[in-house]
Design a protein around this motif. Structure first.
Motif, PDB file in Angstrom:
ATOM      1  N   UNK A 117       0.843  -1.277  -0.171  1.00 15.45           N
ATOM      2  CA  UNK A 117      -0.133   0.301   0.166  1.00 15.45           C
ATOM      3  C   UNK A 117       0.988   1.576   0.538  1.00 15.45           C
ATOM      4  N   UNK A 118       1.896   1.078   0.814  1.00 13.33           N
ATOM      5  CA  UNK A 118       2.435   2.974   0.612  1.00 13.33           C
ATOM      6  C   UNK A 118       3.552   2.449  -0.532  1.00 13.33           C
ATOM      7  N   UNK A 119       3.682   2.290  -1.053  1.00 12.04           N
ATOM      8  CA  UNK A 119       4.126   1.819  -2.042  1.00 12.04           C
ATOM      9  C   UNK A 119       3.485   2.061  -2.751  1.00 12.04           C
ATOM     10  N   UNK A 120       1.670   2.222  -3.484  1.00 14.17           N
ATOM     11  CA  UNK A 120       0.910   2.660  -4.911  1.00 14.17           C
ATOM     12  C   UNK A 120       0.779   3.676  -4.370  1.00 14.17           C
ATOM     13  N   UNK A 121       0.886   4.025  -2.612  1.00 17.10           N
ATOM     14  CA  UNK A 121       0.678   5.560  -2.312  1.00 17.10           C
ATOM     15  C   UNK A 121       1.452   6.566  -3.140  1.00 17.10           C
ATOM     16  N   UNK A 122       2.731   6.079  -2.747  1.00 17.38           N
ATOM     17  CA  UNK A 122       3.215   6.903  -3.103  1.00 17.38           C
ATOM     18  C   UNK A 122       4.396   7.435  -4.071  1.00 17.38           C
ATOM     19  N   UNK A 123       4.275   5.817  -4.693  1.00 18.79           N
ATOM     20  CA  UNK A 123       4.361   5.927  -6.666  1.00 18.79           C
ATOM     21  C   UNK A 123       3.275   6.382  -7.270  1.00 18.79           C
ATOM     22  N   UNK A 124       1.742   5.786  -6.784  1.00 15.93           N
ATOM     23  CA  UNK A 124       1.210   6.117  -7.932  1.00 15.93           C
ATOM     24  C   UNK A 124      -0.307   7.276  -7.771  1.00 15.93           C
ATOM     25  N   UNK A 125      -0.703   7.383  -6.329  1.00 16.54           N
ATOM     26  CA  UNK A 125      -1.514   8.024  -6.192  1.00 16.54           C
ATOM     27  C   UNK A 125      -1.230   9.487  -6.068  1.00 16.54           C
ATOM     28  N   UNK A 126       0.270   9.763  -5.018  1.00 18.31           N
ATOM     29  CA  UNK A 126       0.391  11.009  -4.844  1.00 18.31           C
ATOM     30  C   UNK A 126       1.198  11.787  -5.948  1.00 18.31           C
ATOM     31  N   UNK A 127       1.243  10.947  -6.790  1.00 18.19           N
ATOM     32  CA  UNK A 127       1.729  11.517  -7.987  1.00 18.19           C
ATOM     33  C   UNK A 127       0.097  11.892  -8.884  1.00 18.19           C
ATOM     34  N   UNK A 128      -0.366  11.731  -8.713  1.00 16.55           N
ATOM     35  CA  UNK A 128      -1.951  11.513  -9.558  1.00 16.55           C
ATOM     36  C   UNK A 128      -1.787  13.405  -9.436  1.00 16.55           C
ATOM     37  N   UNK A 129      -2.058  13.980 -10.502  1.00 21.03           N
ATOM     38  CA  UNK A 129      -2.340  15.667 -10.345  1.00 21.03           C
ATOM     39  C   UNK A 129      -3.580  15.776 -10.042  1.00 21.03           C
ATOM     40  N   UNK A 130      -3.255  17.141  -9.751  1.00 21.28           N
ATOM     41  CA  UNK A 130      -4.052  18.599  -9.088  1.00 21.28           C
ATOM     42  C   UNK A 130      -4.933  17.884  -7.791  1.00 21.28           C
ATOM     43  N   UNK A 131      -4.221  17.229  -6.771  1.00 19.27           N
ATOM     44  CA  UNK A 131      -4.634  17.326  -5.547  1.00 19.27           C
ATOM     45  C   UNK A 131      -4.132  18.090  -4.574  1.00 19.27           C
ATOM     46  N   UNK A 132      -5.331  18.880  -3.760  1.00 27.98           N
ATOM     47  CA  UNK A 132      -4.809  19.637  -3.060  1.00 27.98           C
ATOM     48  C   UNK A 132      -5.174  19.323  -1.389  1.00 27.98           C
ATOM     49  N   UNK A 133      -5.092  17.599  -1.117  1.00 26.34           N
ATOM     50  CA  UNK A 133      -5.461  17.308  -0.214  1.00 26.34           C
ATOM     51  C   UNK A 133      -6.236  15.772  -0.049  1.00 26.34           C
ATOM     52  N   UNK A 134      -5.681  15.738   0.882  1.00 32.78           N
ATOM     53  CA  UNK A 134      -5.912  13.561   1.031  1.00 32.78           C
ATOM     54  C   UNK A 134      -5.881  13.220   2.415  1.00 32.78           C
TER      55      UNK A 134
END
Length: 151
Positions: A117-134
């Motif tokens: 999950x940490x790998x998915x979150x850091x490498x895939x989710x957090x690289x998604x565009x236009x995130x202001x808050x999660x």
């Protein structure tokens, strides 16, 4: 739009989706021809959109489930479109919902373990565009999951 026979067919089929058309007809108290016509009519009307296999992702080794509530930077003209396009491309994202309000999007993410999950979150989710808050909400227990409608 639906009469009692249609509702009876749907109710039975929801509870036992593995039934053949002949068995469905018998359980509903109609002929196979009538059941076939009714099912075809409901498919054409979009009431029945198809059948799918329900696979327990836990049985395949995915033991972590996280719900991510995402607020987007809506100052960008294509914030939703760009974000959703990227999120759709992540195989571990099994569900995407959009909202009106403080939270714009909810992603349901599955992983094999916390490291995955940490790998998915850091490498895939957090690289998604236009995130202001999660905000992350880890699922502990699934209390109710019912796809059947009260017909």
């Amino acid at each position: 739009m639906l009469d009692n026979t249609d509702r009876r067919l749907l109710r039975i089929w929801q509870s036992e989706p593995e039934l053949s058309l002949a068995d469905l007809a018998e359980r509903a108290g109609v002929t196979a021809l009538k059941a076939g016509r009714r099912v075809a009519k409901m498919e054409e009307a979009g009431v029945i959109q198809g059948q799918e296999a329900v696979i327990d992702w836990r049985a395949l080794g995915y033991v972590v489930a996280v719900s991510l509530r995402v607020t987007l930077d809506k100052t960008a003209a294509r914030a939703f479109e760009d974000f959703l396009e990227g999120a759709r491309a992540i195989p571990e994202v099994t569900e995407i919902q959009t909202f009106l309000g403080r939270v714009d999007v909810r992603l349901h993410v599955i992983a094999r373990d916390l490291g995955h999950y940490q790998q998915i979150y850091r490498q895939r989710i957090l690289t998604l565009p236009h995130i202001a808050d999660i905000e992350s909400l880890m699922t502990l227990t699934e209390v109710k999951r019912d796809e059947a409608l009260p017909l």
